[in-house]
Design a protein around this motif. Structure first.
Motif, PDB file in Angstrom:
ATOM      1  N   SER A 222      -3.593   9.714  -1.752  1.00  0.00           N
ATOM      2  CA  SER A 222      -4.710   9.545  -0.820  1.00  0.00           C
ATOM      3  C   SER A 222      -5.966   9.191  -1.595  1.00  0.00           C
ATOM      4  O   SER A 222      -6.831   8.460  -1.117  1.00  0.00           O
TER       5      SER A 222
ATOM      6  N   ILE B  87       0.925  13.584  -2.495  1.00  0.00           N
ATOM      7  CA  ILE B  87       0.175  13.171  -1.314  1.00  0.00           C
ATOM      8  C   ILE B  87      -1.317  13.171  -1.613  1.00  0.00           C
ATOM      9  O   ILE B  87      -2.031  12.209  -1.324  1.00  0.00           O
TER      10      ILE B  87
ATOM     11  N   ALA C 155       0.906  -2.028   2.450  1.00  0.00           N
ATOM     12  CA  ALA C 155       0.373  -2.971   3.425  1.00  0.00           C
ATOM     13  C   ALA C 155      -1.056  -3.381   3.083  1.00  0.00           C
ATOM     14  O   ALA C 155      -1.512  -4.453   3.472  1.00  0.00           O
ATOM     15  N   LEU C 156      -1.769  -2.515   2.370  1.00  0.00           N
ATOM     16  CA  LEU C 156      -3.157  -2.826   2.042  1.00  0.00           C
ATOM     17  C   LEU C 156      -3.253  -3.747   0.822  1.00  0.00           C
ATOM     18  O   LEU C 156      -4.273  -4.373   0.590  1.00  0.00           O
ATOM     19  N   LEU C 157      -2.191  -3.803   0.028  1.00  0.00           N
ATOM     20  CA  LEU C 157      -2.246  -4.560  -1.221  1.00  0.00           C
ATOM     21  C   LEU C 157      -2.347  -6.054  -0.966  1.00  0.00           C
ATOM     22  O   LEU C 157      -1.766  -6.562  -0.026  1.00  0.00           O
TER      23      LEU C 157
ATOM     24  N   LEU D  82      -5.937   5.457  -2.322  1.00  0.00           N
ATOM     25  CA  LEU D  82      -5.897   4.523  -1.198  1.00  0.00           C
ATOM     26  C   LEU D  82      -7.111   3.608  -1.079  1.00  0.00           C
ATOM     27  O   LEU D  82      -6.967   2.411  -0.888  1.00  0.00           O
TER      28      LEU D  82
ATOM     29  N   PHE E 100      -7.121  -1.696  -1.207  1.00  0.00           N
ATOM     30  CA  PHE E 100      -7.370  -2.806  -0.290  1.00  0.00           C
ATOM     31  C   PHE E 100      -7.566  -4.104  -1.056  1.00  0.00           C
ATOM     32  O   PHE E 100      -8.510  -4.236  -1.835  1.00  0.00           O
ATOM     33  N   GLY E 101      -6.685  -5.054  -0.856  1.00  0.00           N
ATOM     34  CA  GLY E 101      -6.830  -6.361  -1.480  1.00  0.00           C
ATOM     35  C   GLY E 101      -6.535  -6.395  -2.965  1.00  0.00           C
ATOM     36  O   GLY E 101      -6.704  -7.417  -3.614  1.00  0.00           O
TER      37      GLY E 101
ATOM     38  N   ASN F 236     -11.545  15.169  -2.971  1.00  0.00           N
ATOM     39  CA  ASN F 236     -12.200  15.147  -1.668  1.00  0.00           C
ATOM     40  C   ASN F 236     -11.584  16.159  -0.707  1.00  0.00           C
ATOM     41  O   ASN F 236     -11.190  15.847   0.405  1.00  0.00           O
TER      42      ASN F 236
ATOM     43  N   ALA G  47       5.533   7.949   2.601  1.00  0.00           N
ATOM     44  CA  ALA G  47       4.898   7.432   3.814  1.00  0.00           C
ATOM     45  C   ALA G  47       3.541   6.824   3.476  1.00  0.00           C
ATOM     46  O   ALA G  47       3.176   5.750   3.971  1.00  0.00           O
ATOM     47  N   ILE G  48       2.787   7.500   2.618  1.00  0.00           N
ATOM     48  CA  ILE G  48       1.493   6.947   2.223  1.00  0.00           C
ATOM     49  C   ILE G  48       1.706   5.697   1.386  1.00  0.00           C
ATOM     50  O   ILE G  48       0.957   4.724   1.497  1.00  0.00           O
TER      51      ILE G  48
END
Lengths: 358, 676
Positions: free
Chosen positions: B50, B46, B342-344, B53, B57-58, B657, B335-336
């Protein structure tokens, strides 16, 4: 032509100038967007979608990281945020319907006050209820033929978002028995697919992702959406599902269901908090106006991206994103219910499910 | 048949997608990052996902998938390091590995245990992928045939492993499992929201205890404290006996066990809602039942490592089925993973029923990327295991402060509360005494892990069954006694009967001597006190919330009955009876140069100091004083080791982080990172 042209030019000039006027600069800063849920939920998806877009639009292009602070059904994170003070505008907080419901229902763990916070963006979703094929045949736009059917529904808990569908079915006179304790709506859908549950609802994006497939294959029949809100606060057809009746229409057509009175008012109040104003991004109390405006402008730029509708549709659904004044209004709607509505729901929860938040 | 007609070309396309140098490069990058995160207990996939993540995006879908899968796939492999070398269950997937892996390390066979574990992991991963390639196209109806009664039965099958692991006195094992189940019910009930042994005034308790904390507390804390008291290296001879080649040979000798456990792993992994929590226990139980000479289990039997490790990587593959086909994640990291998919790209891959129809090539790519990542990760791990195993030859007093540091940090990451560390300490105390008096710790943990599934599935299955019975008697019977349920029921009964017969020879805590009556009796009375309190507490829940009280009442009642019988036996039997087993009477713990409480006081010191000055400052003081006073290290060594420890924490927290636990000081003054 001239006046119109002049007005348009002035307006666009003002728009262009607005970011330049703001003196807030986040260059080299890190903005923490705190989500009071775990990494795995819908709010995480929502924040992870907006974070990189926000980073592009904020002056100085700060890094926007999403942090998770789950606990006590999101009240832990919200209580934490209540104590935060303005500090360069680098803390952003995201709430969802699950944060709003305990607040509206006077959950004893709530030590936060929505009206203290500064909303900068709000977005919503819709929901679709659907039936199994054999009971779906009895559905004729009214629930009249469904009143003597016993339904089973996989539910996360009566004080969660499931309050909205459960109350709606009850108002229609349907006999829906919730099986509590499932972990997410996905589990509910699975229960429906296995035939253990006979009625289900999903939020729009999940419905499109999986349940629509069931409908196509004839394994489910859509019943109604919860609807969407127009400018005046009226419930209208959901823009994502213009062909599906709204609960309001079904209720009007069903004997014994009224779209006025305390039950309706209570349902509508919680519907607004749970769906059209489901997720809100806040800055802490005491944030100065220029910082709020900077965020408002950035979120405004995000939603006005040419490709926004396209990239948002798959990831968070095709629903309006409110910023600035709109977000404030939406927050107001989503976080206030009348004392009567609250009393009605509290009483109903106690009588129907033995649930009391004491 | 036309399914297979589309499946074959898709499989070809998938391989074409995977076998590009850049894709493989991303996969290796993901694997290396996964290993770096996975060797630290309690963080796991997890935290790593994270971290990735923001970059998803894209991103080109295949590259993003390679990166993420590389990371997820190796976590159940790399957490074996902590399980075998330190006795720390790195994640829920490697709890059973601790039982025999750690005793092997103590015998100086760490490298052997590790390479046997890694070879099993590798094989499990490949079997999983091969099975899925065929299975995934027909999986949907099979997965749907697992309803609530079936899931309940699998949870009960998992619970029946308590019989195997109960220890010499079966009643003690039963009571330990009951206690674990009861502690698992602490907090807000899933069904009706009633509070069990919790109050809204302590919000921490309303969420219940996290598995990471209970796992660390029950297994890691007692072992760390015990080793520290003895002031020696983990490996008794302080040298490494067997090499990694031997571990591979062990695997070859037990390959059929590995095949069977891999299949157990895939099949249980496929069922949504159960996740990985039971798989390794079922595999361990299977390994015990199929071994002729059971006397070595719990003392370093290599089959006890091969079984669970074969299953836990195979389970990851199985877990892809609910994730990809139903959009229902089998675990937190899955889950992540769904969210990240979906972001890919432009969001064209949509996890869910359409996955097989629209993206069969991507589905196959995911399956085989997972297998490939297993291969890469395992080879890296085997290569590293010889060197890392040397840790077991270091004087433990130099390792212990860093382990306290790591487990406190890991515990805090599970919920970011100071109470997390406090809970770790309290559960650790329970673990220490369960170990001392030879109450089965695995039984306790199985009870805890399965508490929620057992309660949830029995309530829900009961509700739906009564709904069906109201329709007609036959419909109700059909629902409860489906063929799958009957098969599982038979397996459970057989495994309980066999397990009870075998339990006496499996001594997870070694041969514990008995001594005086007083200490074991006091511990029994304390447990009884808690069980009675939990029973009273549950009985106060109003009857309309029957779903929230029935399981605590039944489980508590059984546990109390077992405890009462034990009490009578304790009164009647002589001091030498195994019922009075006590590690402080004779053996390693009794002969240890340091006492329990003075050793534990160091850990308490770290916690108390954290409460006042925050984690990093407390750690600074803790490391310096521990190394100076307890380890008697010179100043230069002390300072260098302290600096290394603090630097490690900062790099880890900074890269992932994460925050450190703040103290009162941080509430009063604003301090710069990492002191805040």
């Amino acid at each position: 032509m001239t006046i119109k042209y002049f007005a348009a030019t002035a307006a666009s000039a003002a728009c262009l100038a607005a970011p330049a006027l703001a003196e807030v600069d986040f260059a080299g800063k890190t903005i923490e967007w705190v989500i009071p849920f775990s990494e795995t939920g819908g709010s995480a998806k929502w924040a992870n979608f907006f974070a990189p877009l926000l980073s592009e639009e904020l002056p100085g292009n700060p890094t926007v990281v999403v942090k998770f602070m789950p606990g006590a059904g999101s009240t832990k994170g919200a209580n934490w945020f209540q104590e935060q003070e303005h500090d360069e505008g680098t803390v952003l907080f995201g709430t969802s319907g699950s944060t709003q419901f305990p607040y509206l229902l006077d959950d004893p763990r709530v030590r936060y006050e929505y009206s203290d916070w500064k909303p900068v963006m709000a977005s919503g979703t819709g929901g679709v209820a659907y039936l199994n094929p054999s009971d779906g045949e009895k559905f004729d736009g009214t629930a009249n033929n469904l009143k003597d059917v016993n339904f089973i529904y996989g539910s996360q808990g009566a004080t969660r978002l499931d309050l909205v569908p459960l109350l709606a079915w009850e108002m229609l006179g349907m006999n829906v028995e919730p099986v509590f304790g499932i972990k997410g709506r996905g589990d509910g859908r699975l229960m429906f697919e296995r035939g253990e549950a006979t009625i289900d609802y999903q939020t729009s994006s999940s419905y499109l992702g999986a349940s629509a497939d069931l409908v196509e294959k004839g394994q489910a029949v859509p019943m109604m959406t919860w609807g969407a809100l127009d400018e005046g606060g009226n419930i209208v057809r959901d823009p994502t599902f213009p062909d599906i009746l709204t609960f309001k229409e079904v209720c009007e057509a069903t004997e014994g269901c009224a779209t006025e009175g305390e039950a309706w008012d209570a349902w509508k109040a919680f519907f607004i908090a749970g769906f059209p104003v489901q997720k809100i991004a806040f800055l802490p109390a005491g944030t100065p106006d220029d910082v709020i405006e900077t965020y408002t402008a950035a979120f405004d730029a995000v939603r006005n991206r040419e490709d926004f509708a396209q990239i948002a549709e798959k990831r968070v659904g095709k629903y309006p994103v409110f910023v600035g004044e709109g977000a404030a209004k939406a927050t107001q709607r989503g976080t206030t219910v009348s004392a009567e509505a609250k009393a009605f729901v509290t009483n109903w929860l106690q009588e129907a499910y033995g649930v009391s938040l004491k | 048949m036309d399914l297979f007609a589309t499946a074959l070309p898709a499989l070809g396309q998938a391989w074409a997608l995977i076998l590009q140098p850049i894709v493989l490069g991303y996969l290796v990058l993901g694997v290396v990052m996964g290993l770096a995160v996975g060797v630290f207990p309690g963080l796991g996939g997890i935290a790593g996902l994270s971290l990735l993540l923001p970059f998803m995006f894209g991103m080109d879908p295949v590259l993003g998938l390679a990166l993420m899968i590389g990371m997820v796939a190796v976590v159940p492999t790399s957490d074996t390091f902590a399980s075998v070398l330190m006795g720390i269950p790195g994640s829920s997937a490697s709890q059973a590995t601790v039982l025999d892996g750690f005793p092997m390390a103590k015998k100086g066979q760490a490298a052997r245990a590790l390479s046997a574990a890694f070879t099993s992991s590798l094989f499990g991963g490949l079997v999983g992928a091969a099975f899925l390639t065929l299975f995934i196209v027909v999986a949907r109806p099979i997965v749907l045939s697992f309803g609530l009664p079936e899931m309940l039965m699998i949870s009960i099958l998992g619970l029946s492993m308590v019989a195997v692991l109960a220890g010499r006195v079966a009643l003690k094992g039963l009571a330990a499992a009951g206690l674990g189940l009861l502690i698992g019910t602490i907090g807000e009930a899933d069904a009706g929201g009633s509070l069990r042994m919790a109050t809204y005034d302590i919000p921490y308790l309303t969420d219940g205890l996290k598995l990471v904390i209970v796992g660390l507390g029950i297994f890691a804390v007692p072992e760390i404290v015990s080793l520290l008291r003895q002031d020696r290296a983990i490996s008794k001879e302080a040298k490494l006996g067997a090499g990694w080649g031997e571990g591979v040979r062990d695997w070859v000798a037990n390959k059929w066990l590995s095949v069977r456990c891999s299949l157990i792993g895939v099949v249980v992994g496929v069922i949504p809602g159960l996740g990985g929590s039971v798989v390794d226990w079922i595999a361990y139980g299977h390994a015990v039942q199929t071994t002729k000479d059971k006397s070595n289990f719990g003392k370093g039997e290599v089959r006890g490592v091969i079984g669970p490790e074969s299953s836990n990587n195979a389970k990851e593959g199985g877990g892809l089925v609910p994730t990809l086909l139903f959009g229902i994640p089998g675990s937190g990291s899955m889950a992540i993973f769904i969210g990240a998919i979906a972001l890919l790209g432009s969001g064209e891959i949509e996890v869910g029923p359409s996955m097989l129809r629209d993206n069969l090539d991507i589905t196959y790519s995911i399956v085989w990327l997972l297998a490939l990542a297993n291969v890469v990760g395992t080879l890296l791990c085997i290569a590293a295991s010889g060197g890392i195993a040397k840790l077991t030859t270091i004087r433990f007093t130099y390792l212990a402060p860093f382990l306290f540091m790591l487990i406190s940090f890991a515990a805090f990451q599970s919920g970011q509360n100071f109470e997390d560390i406090l809970a770790l300490f309290l559960i650790g105390l329970i673990g220490i005494f369960l170990r001392r008096f030879d109450w089965s710790r695995p039984a306790f943990l199985i009870g805890f892990v399965l508490s929620n599934p057992v309660e949830k599935f029995s309530n829900q299955a009961f509700q739906i069954a009564s709904f069906r019975f109201r329709k007609s008697f036959e419909e109700g019977m059909d629902y409860i006694f489906s063929p799958i349920v009957i098969v599982l029921l038979i397996i459970t009964v057989v495994s309980v009967v066999l397990g009870l017969r075998q339990a006496k020879s499996i001594m997870a805590e070694g041969d514990v001597q008995s001594g005086s009556k007083r200490a074991p009796l006091v511990f029994l009375l304390i447990i009884m006190g808690y069980v009675v309190a939990a029973l009273i507490n549950a009985s106060l829940i109003p009857d309309y919330n029957m779903t929230d009280k029935i399981v605590p009442l039944v489980v508590g009642g059984i546990a109390l009955a077992a405890l009462l019988i034990l009490l009578v036996q304790m009164i009647l039997r002589p001091e030498r009876d195994p019922i009075f087993a006590d590690k402080e009477v004779s053996g390693e713990d009794a002969d240890a140069p340091y006492g329990l409480w003075s050793t534990l006081a160091w850990f308490v010191g770290l916690i108390v100091a954290t409460y006042f000055v925050g984690f990093i400052l407390a750690l600074l003081g803790f490391l310096i004083s521990f190394l100076r006073v307890r380890a008697q290290a010179h100043w230069p060594k002390t300072l260098i080791l302290t600096a290394c420890g603090i630097a490690l924490m900062c790099v880890m927290a900074g890269a992932l982080n994460r925050d450190f636990p703040p103290g009162l000081l941080q509430g009063a003054v604003d301090l710069p990172w990492p002191l805040n």
